[in-house]
Motif scaffolding. Sequence first.
Motif, PDB file in Angstrom:
ATOM      1  N   HIS A 104       0.836  -1.203   0.000  1.00  0.00           N
ATOM      2  CA  HIS A 104       0.000   0.000   0.000  1.00  0.00           C
ATOM      3  C   HIS A 104       0.869   1.251   0.000  1.00  0.00           C
ATOM      4  N   ALA A 105       1.954   1.203   0.771  1.00  0.00           N
ATOM      5  CA  ALA A 105       2.854   2.357   0.837  1.00  0.00           C
ATOM      6  C   ALA A 105       3.526   2.626  -0.501  1.00  0.00           C
ATOM      7  N   SER A 106       3.752   1.590  -1.287  1.00  0.00           N
ATOM      8  CA  SER A 106       4.430   1.769  -2.577  1.00  0.00           C
ATOM      9  C   SER A 106       3.602   2.609  -3.543  1.00  0.00           C
ATOM     10  N   THR A 107       2.276   2.641  -3.351  1.00  0.00           N
ATOM     11  CA  THR A 107       1.396   3.430  -4.228  1.00  0.00           C
ATOM     12  C   THR A 107       0.841   4.665  -3.532  1.00  0.00           C
ATOM     13  N   ASP A 108       1.240   4.908  -2.291  1.00  0.00           N
ATOM     14  CA  ASP A 108       0.772   6.061  -1.521  1.00  0.00           C
ATOM     15  C   ASP A 108       1.729   7.228  -1.765  1.00  0.00           C
ATOM     16  N   ASN A 109       1.234   8.273  -2.390  1.00  0.00           N
ATOM     17  CA  ASN A 109       2.093   9.411  -2.736  1.00  0.00           C
ATOM     18  C   ASN A 109       2.641  10.133  -1.506  1.00  0.00           C
ATOM     19  N   ARG A 110       2.006   9.937  -0.363  1.00  0.00           N
ATOM     20  CA  ARG A 110       2.502  10.583   0.856  1.00  0.00           C
ATOM     21  C   ARG A 110       3.767   9.899   1.372  1.00  0.00           C
ATOM     22  N   ILE A 111       3.904   8.639   1.074  1.00  0.00           N
ATOM     23  CA  ILE A 111       5.084   7.882   1.542  1.00  0.00           C
ATOM     24  C   ILE A 111       6.188   8.041   0.504  1.00  0.00           C
ATOM     25  N   GLN A 112       7.247   8.756   0.886  1.00  0.00           N
ATOM     26  CA  GLN A 112       8.331   9.048  -0.040  1.00  0.00           C
ATOM     27  C   GLN A 112       9.503   8.065   0.083  1.00  0.00           C
ATOM     28  N   THR A 113       9.619   7.470   1.265  1.00  0.00           N
ATOM     29  CA  THR A 113      10.747   6.574   1.501  1.00  0.00           C
ATOM     30  C   THR A 113      10.388   5.614   2.634  1.00  0.00           C
ATOM     31  N   MET A 114      11.247   4.627   2.861  1.00  0.00           N
ATOM     32  CA  MET A 114      11.030   3.668   3.944  1.00  0.00           C
ATOM     33  C   MET A 114      12.303   3.546   4.778  1.00  0.00           C
ATOM     34  N   VAL A 115      12.104   3.474   6.096  1.00  0.00           N
ATOM     35  CA  VAL A 115      13.216   3.270   7.016  1.00  0.00           C
ATOM     36  C   VAL A 115      13.008   1.939   7.730  1.00  0.00           C
TER      37      VAL A 115
END
Length: 625
Positions: A104-115
């Motif tokens: 879901h995060a991969s297509t969420d424009n608000r999520i720019q990166t992952m830690v």
Amino acid sequence: MAENKPGFLRRIFRTIASIYRGFRSVVLNILFIAIVVVIGIAIFSDKDSVEVPATSALVLNLTGDLVEEKRWTDPIAAAINEGLGGQEDAPEILVRDVVKVIKHASTDNRIQTMVLDLSALGNASVDKLQTVGDAIVEFKAAGKKVFAYGAFFGQRQYFLASYADEVSLSPMGAVILEGFGSYPMYYKNALEKLKINSHVFRVGTYKSAVEPFIRNDMSDAAKEANSEWLNALWHDYKQQVAERRNISVDTFDETYDAILAKLQATEGDLSLYSLNNGFVDNIQTREEFRNKVIDIVGENDKHTYNHVTFADYAHVVIPKHTMDNPISDKIAVVVARGMIVDGQAKAGTVGGDSTAALLRRARNDDKIKAVVLRIDSPGGSAFASEVIGQEITLLRQAGKPVIASMGAVAASGGYWIAAPSNEIWASPTTITGSIGIFGLLHTAEDAMKTLGLNVDGVGTTELAGLSAGLPLFQGLDPKAKDVFQLLIERGYTEFLTMVGQHRNMTNAEVDAVAQGRVWTGSKALELGLVDKLGDFNDAIVAAADKAGLSNYDVTVLQQELTPAEKMINDIFGSAKAAGWLPQSQSNERLLLNKITKQLKQDFVLLNQFNDPNGVYSYCVSCTVN
């Protein structure tokens, strides 16, 4: 006649007691109302209250063990136990929930990166880490960078961290990759000191499940077999990590001499050792790492980078309650996780009757066209395994294909329940095989004599008292031993025959790869014990293909809770998530729990040996340290 009135002092005490009862009632009512209000807020708080910043990092801070199915726990008993300082079972995270969040995060424009914050990640098999890693690869394919940061990376944490674009280590941190091992605890001397006699009945050179009770060390045959599959797992681990990190497999140090030589070159600096080995890309303080991510997603009012944690984002992404589409065709998933036991069992243990009931539900549901049996089990009761196997056969006879999808381990009874399927899929690192059975009985006649206790009487036959546990006190008759051994040999032959029928092999061919021998998924494919290598998603696709489905939903069949159980779970689950129930233990208690963990696990295992015939197909060495 004049009425007798209570004395003055008695009236005073009655008044005081009445006031006390009223005060106590008021206080308890206020406390009850307060608890209900607090819990109500936890339950009905809207998931939209979680705010995801317009530019944000998803912090994948996984806390607990990665599992296929969460074990059932009584929330009230757990809360009381933790409140009294008892041992809390390790928290568990569903692999499919982690995958949903990342996708879901991969297509969420608000999520720019992952830690990746993996400091609290507990037990996780390589196949589960690979499944999460595949989702991370998909996230990266969307053009989003992934960072991993930590002070210490153990083997499991680092395997997942190796999927990141950049791995950063604290200046006083380390990456320690020690390899795999299998180290059971052995009880022979302890049982002898307690004057407990072990009676073992088994077939197979490599059926080492009973060794902890009849030996003080691992047999040469068990060491030979275990070394082979452990080395295969370690080779696969190194190959995968080396490829992702673009380093040589020779970089992994497997002796103290090799580590010492490299540490001497860095003057004992473990972080520099990790950097020189190519395990990490840089050494950074927390502040340096924070500033790096701030440059990407911006800063919040707490002077760190904008972010949303895994738990909060899961609250947004994963609905608390789901409803199946009543008109769509479905592929049902039945999870068999844990030891296989006879009868009913809650999630986290494979009950023969309860798992068979789920399969029967799938057979009788016209909308379910195929079943994927997801197995993560070292086996257990032979009788319960056969009960499950019979239901799989009935599903196939009803025209519904069954695909067995092996997770971390599907050995002994775990393989038994996979064998009747249309196809068996395994991960390359799956631990499987261990085709064999055994019987185990402990008697305490010597301990009884030492204590001065005797059991005596008469019976109408030599068998009288057998089911009542008489051998525990009087010992096992040599003739009874012969009977039990014959039953075990018969059971082993039936196991071979069943596998041979479903795998198109002769008994001799099955026996050549059986005798309790453990194999990896890759080797099992070579030996004809599995059909394909692939993950859970591959098994779903295979099930759809077998059923001729192009459009379908996937539904996970689980034991249904009663309305009361659902309410209690909601109440205590929400309250704990909000931090209103005890969460932690003292360091001293945590250390004690770590020391006693193996003992507790072994005694729980013995307690779950409940096969009605006393016949088991279980792999004790299939636990990887």
